[in-house]
Design a protein around this motif. Structure first.
Motif: not given
Length: 139
Positions: A38-44, A61-64, A66-72, A137-139
């Motif tokens: 839940e925290s991860l989603l809120k921060h996103a 898994q499906n949100s853009k 969370f697809q950034k290389s650092y996150v993955l 902001v930049t993602i």
């Protein structure tokens, strides 16, 4: 406040494991998994309230975001799949509690596996939420 609650739950979890209260440990582990996802989603800046753990994982898994290389690098398929797998074992155990044939060793293993996943998830979610707070902001 939230930090104190989390610290308290981790202390309770470690005490439950130490005292071999594995069902209590499993209960706490699941609650922490719910909270961390839940925290991860809120921060996103994504809706997380009233979602099941399964729905939260799918959203991650499906949100853009969370697809950034650092996150993955931190929330890789291995970690997410280990949560799904653990959750399935936990659900089987909990939902069939009366007729379950799980041995003490199996219950202990579920608790200890969950503890290891939580340690990884806690570490990785902290890194990712800090990244999201700084870079969203930049993602």
């Amino acid at each position: 406040m939230k930090n104190e609650k989390y610290k308290y739950l981790m202390e309770k979890l470690n005490k439950a494991i130490k005292n071999e209260f594995y069902y209590e440990a499993i209960f706490i582990i699941y609650a922490i998994m719910e909270d961390r996802t839940e925290s991860l989603l809120k921060h996103a800046n994504l809706k997380a309230k009233d979602l099941t753990l399964n729905e939260k994982l799918k959203k991650i898994q499906n949100s853009k975001v969370f697809q950034k290389s650092y996150v993955l690098k931190h929330l890789d398929d291995n970690l997410i799949n280990s949560i799904y797998s653990w959750k399935h074992k936990r659900n089987t155990l909990i939902h069939d509690l009366i007729k379950a044939n799980a041995s003490e060793d199996e219950i202990k293993k579920i608790a200890l596996d969950g503890l290891e996943i939580i340690k990884r998830l806690n570490n990785k979610s902290t890194l990712v939420t800090k990244y999201l707070d700084k870079n969203l902001v930049t993602i």
